[in-house]
Write a protein that holds these residues in place. Sequence first.
Motif, PDB file in Angstrom:
ATOM      1  N   UNK A   1       0.817  -1.111   0.054  1.00 22.55           N
ATOM      2  CA  UNK A   1       0.071   0.080   0.302  1.00 22.55           C
ATOM      3  C   UNK A   1       0.907   1.494   0.042  1.00 22.55           C
ATOM      4  N   UNK A   2       2.329   1.374   0.785  1.00 27.28           N
ATOM      5  CA  UNK A   2       2.699   2.407   0.666  1.00 27.28           C
ATOM      6  C   UNK A   2       3.384   2.622  -0.726  1.00 27.28           C
ATOM      7  N   UNK A   3       3.985   1.456  -1.139  1.00 30.30           N
ATOM      8  CA  UNK A   3       4.253   1.768  -2.548  1.00 30.30           C
ATOM      9  C   UNK A   3       3.415   2.146  -3.736  1.00 30.30           C
ATOM     10  N   UNK A   4       2.167   1.701  -3.629  1.00 32.22           N
ATOM     11  CA  UNK A   4       1.123   2.102  -4.482  1.00 32.22           C
ATOM     12  C   UNK A   4       0.570   3.570  -4.293  1.00 32.22           C
ATOM     13  N   UNK A   5       0.803   3.835  -3.012  1.00 31.61           N
ATOM     14  CA  UNK A   5       0.279   5.474  -2.799  1.00 31.61           C
ATOM     15  C   UNK A   5       1.600   6.567  -3.349  1.00 31.61           C
TER      16      UNK A   5
ATOM     17  N   UNK B   1       0.042  16.543  -7.291  1.00 32.50           N
ATOM     18  CA  UNK B   1       0.790  17.946  -7.418  1.00 32.50           C
ATOM     19  C   UNK B   1       1.726  17.957  -6.309  1.00 32.50           C
ATOM     20  N   UNK B   2       2.995  18.282  -6.619  1.00 30.38           N
ATOM     21  CA  UNK B   2       4.030  18.447  -5.873  1.00 30.38           C
ATOM     22  C   UNK B   2       4.597  17.217  -4.800  1.00 30.38           C
ATOM     23  N   UNK B   3       4.076  16.123  -5.528  1.00 35.32           N
ATOM     24  CA  UNK B   3       4.667  14.898  -4.746  1.00 35.32           C
ATOM     25  C   UNK B   3       5.937  14.502  -5.450  1.00 35.32           C
ATOM     26  N   UNK B   4       6.804  13.681  -4.468  1.00 34.28           N
ATOM     27  CA  UNK B   4       8.051  13.423  -4.796  1.00 34.28           C
ATOM     28  C   UNK B   4       8.071  12.594  -6.295  1.00 34.28           C
ATOM     29  N   UNK B   5       7.345  11.771  -6.515  1.00 36.89           N
ATOM     30  CA  UNK B   5       7.077  10.915  -7.604  1.00 36.89           C
ATOM     31  C   UNK B   5       6.900  11.790  -9.047  1.00 36.89           C
ATOM     32  N   UNK B   6       6.088  12.865  -8.697  1.00 39.91           N
ATOM     33  CA  UNK B   6       5.837  13.621  -9.710  1.00 39.91           C
ATOM     34  C   UNK B   6       6.987  14.374 -10.042  1.00 39.91           C
ATOM     35  N   UNK B   7       7.840  14.930  -9.326  1.00 39.38           N
ATOM     36  CA  UNK B   7       8.990  15.757  -9.507  1.00 39.38           C
ATOM     37  C   UNK B   7       9.978  14.970 -10.373  1.00 39.38           C
ATOM     38  N   UNK B   8      10.033  13.464  -9.825  1.00 44.06           N
ATOM     39  CA  UNK B   8      11.099  12.671 -10.368  1.00 44.06           C
ATOM     40  C   UNK B   8      10.791  12.583 -11.886  1.00 44.06           C
ATOM     41  N   UNK B   9       9.393  12.435 -12.136  1.00 43.08           N
ATOM     42  CA  UNK B   9       8.711  12.065 -13.299  1.00 43.08           C
ATOM     43  C   UNK B   9       8.869  13.173 -14.368  1.00 43.08           C
ATOM     44  N   UNK B  10       8.783  14.316 -13.613  1.00 44.16           N
ATOM     45  CA  UNK B  10       8.786  15.488 -14.692  1.00 44.16           C
ATOM     46  C   UNK B  10      10.365  15.862 -15.130  1.00 44.16           C
TER      47      UNK B  10
ATOM     48  N   UNK C   1      -4.429   2.372  -9.134  1.00 42.77           N
ATOM     49  CA  UNK C   1      -3.220   2.184  -9.309  1.00 42.77           C
ATOM     50  C   UNK C   1      -2.670   1.335 -10.991  1.00 42.77           C
ATOM     51  N   UNK C   2      -3.593   0.628 -11.165  1.00 44.92           N
ATOM     52  CA  UNK C   2      -3.226  -0.431 -12.394  1.00 44.92           C
ATOM     53  C   UNK C   2      -3.302   0.591 -13.605  1.00 44.92           C
ATOM     54  N   UNK C   3      -3.729   1.845 -13.648  1.00 44.64           N
ATOM     55  CA  UNK C   3      -3.943   2.708 -14.743  1.00 44.64           C
ATOM     56  C   UNK C   3      -3.004   3.778 -14.751  1.00 44.64           C
ATOM     57  N   UNK C   4      -2.138   3.632 -13.864  1.00 47.46           N
ATOM     58  CA  UNK C   4      -0.996   4.591 -13.873  1.00 47.46           C
ATOM     59  C   UNK C   4      -0.200   4.828 -15.061  1.00 47.46           C
TER      60      UNK C   4
ATOM     61  N   UNK D   1      -0.315  15.483 -24.212  1.00 45.95           N
ATOM     62  CA  UNK D   1      -0.688  14.068 -23.668  1.00 45.95           C
ATOM     63  C   UNK D   1      -1.322  14.292 -22.501  1.00 45.95           C
ATOM     64  N   UNK D   2      -2.678  13.353 -22.350  1.00 44.94           N
ATOM     65  CA  UNK D   2      -3.303  13.198 -21.021  1.00 44.94           C
ATOM     66  C   UNK D   2      -3.187  11.900 -20.552  1.00 44.94           C
ATOM     67  N   UNK D   3      -2.671  11.674 -19.363  1.00 44.95           N
ATOM     68  CA  UNK D   3      -2.542  10.188 -18.727  1.00 44.95           C
ATOM     69  C   UNK D   3      -3.281  10.438 -17.447  1.00 44.95           C
ATOM     70  N   UNK D   4      -3.483   9.012 -17.107  1.00 46.97           N
ATOM     71  CA  UNK D   4      -4.037   8.707 -15.581  1.00 46.97           C
ATOM     72  C   UNK D   4      -3.035   9.008 -14.636  1.00 46.97           C
ATOM     73  N   UNK D   5      -3.483   9.340 -13.785  1.00 44.14           N
ATOM     74  CA  UNK D   5      -2.466   9.642 -12.423  1.00 44.14           C
ATOM     75  C   UNK D   5      -2.372   8.522 -11.573  1.00 44.14           C
ATOM     76  N   UNK D   6      -3.239   7.506 -11.636  1.00 46.93           N
ATOM     77  CA  UNK D   6      -3.085   6.352 -10.819  1.00 46.93           C
ATOM     78  C   UNK D   6      -3.794   6.444  -9.448  1.00 46.93           C
ATOM     79  N   UNK D   7      -4.333   7.569  -9.327  1.00 49.20           N
ATOM     80  CA  UNK D   7      -5.372   7.817  -8.060  1.00 49.20           C
ATOM     81  C   UNK D   7      -6.603   6.974  -8.262  1.00 49.20           C
ATOM     82  N   UNK D   8      -6.876   6.372  -7.437  1.00 46.77           N
ATOM     83  CA  UNK D   8      -8.084   5.667  -7.470  1.00 46.77           C
ATOM     84  C   UNK D   8      -7.782   4.153  -8.062  1.00 46.77           C
TER      85      UNK D   8
END
Length: 589
Positions: free
Chosen positions: A45-49, A55-64, A246-249, A237-244
């Motif tokens: 659950x920790x990994x999925x979250x 916005x402003x999440x660490x994974x978002x910064x690493x991805x951008x 995670x398999x669609x991330x 591009x418009x992509x799914x964020x994985x919120x709700x």
Amino acid sequence: MPHRSSKMILKTTRKYMNSCYVVLGVIIAALGSICLVFARPFIERFIDYNLQLRPNAEITKMWSHPDVNVSIDFYFFNWTNSEEFYYMKTKPKVNQIGPISYTEVPVKKIFKWHPENNTMDYGKTHYYYLDEKRTVVSLNDTLISINALMAAAASKSRNWAYLKRTLIDMALKFYKNGAIWKRTVDEFFFKGFNDDIVNLLAVLPTSMRTSLGLFMPWDRIGYAYARNATSEFLGKHSIHTGVGDIDRLGELMLWKGKNYSEAFSEGCNAVHGSPGEFQRTHLKKHESIDYFFTDFCRALKMDYLDEVYIDGIRGYRYIISPSVFDNGTLYPESKCYCNGECVPYGVFNITSCYFGLPVLVSKPHFLGADPYYAQQVEGMEPNKTWHETLITLEPRTGLMIEIKGRLQLNIYVRPTSHIISFPTKRKMAFPVVWFDMYAGISKDSARILSMVQNAPFYANIMGLCLMLLGIVIACWQPCRDMWNRRSVQHMEINRLNHEDDYDEEMDHVDVNLKSGTIGKQVGRKILSRENLFGLRSNFPSLVYITTHPRRSLPIIISHLDGDEEAWKSCLEDEMRQQSELALDEGSSS
């Protein structure tokens, strides 16, 4: 209130300490059990979250701004016998030139978040920097290739009405370049160059350009032109964020505002798959995945190949599916990718995606393609090790570990007799350039990804260690006491600097231990302060004190450095009373 001696206090304290050890051991073992049962679900659950784009999440910064090492090497096929193009008996000869190496810095700009459907809009921007150390040619060196615009004009007009074809033929009579492009390395790629056909298209009305099927959004042409430091070429591009879910991330929802590609007909124009670093989580072996390549306006299917380890990370490796390079010959569902004309296996047509230029995409040197293509040109040397596309993903998170993208651009030349300035009977895929794009995560990212991948295993190991430690702590003192009661030790007394008769009596003690009795006089000597505590410096190891009154087992004590209370506290109550009486008698005498 009776006075409690220090001996009784010490004994009571030791009993409490033994109980504390047992309780502490049980608590630690229970923590280990909880870690074994609940650690894995918690980690999942920790990994999925933390994989969800917010916005402003660490994974978002690493991805951008991904921490990846990206390089792209171009290999150009220099046309060495271009003057013999119209002689049908002579095959075009090409010589591979390269690499022409660039370092790529990918950046993503987020346009808008859509929390109502958990999507996000962004654009890709790539910055290219020449790697002079790895580049083997100068950007000013001259190269020769087929004229893609002339081939496009001839191909597009071959089925037109006579009057329309005549007008095109008259216009091309003033065209000086003919079938050949002779330009510098820089012009063929990022710098671009001017061309009369491009200038002609620029002044034509939009409706006529649409009917011609040729359109150039820029005033210059080059195989990598308008890609450096801009996001316009690749679109939004418009992509799914994985919120709700995670398999669609990372799943591509829209491209250029649409859920379909205008480059292909229905059945092959669906926008789906992943456009970048993210792939679906919990990948399974032998299952295929999809990547949407905006450069080709279509999704490419990737088939599972094998399991590999890169920088200590377990990954699944994929290759491009054979169905991608088919045009309905082997896979009927691929027929909609023919783009007007189905050709033999080994290439796919992206003419409608590449501004009307008749571009066919294949593996480098026509690797794995129908022999028809390699037989039309000299200089092809396919090699699976160097020319196969490989993508490696971490199966739990779906994150990219390494990618080796290798594809080739070819100009589709078809017979034309209505264009006087381009009369040819050849039908071939003319090789122009192939690229080798490498991207791999950095050492720091690899270390983090390895920890994420092995976190459940580490949790299980920690749980087992805690359980074992708790059991050892809980059982240590009871087992130690039982061992001391049941073990028989042999006495070793060395270097006793005392009178001879005392040594003889000490030897007599060892003889009478089994009977459970010791002479009163000898016992007094052993238990007296003068004979025991006065000779501590001469006791190198262990000394027998007395025997257990009920079990006839010897009670031993280690080398003593404290006062007489320490060794007497080791005896049980009945034995302690006997030893105290012996001391009192010895003192009074």
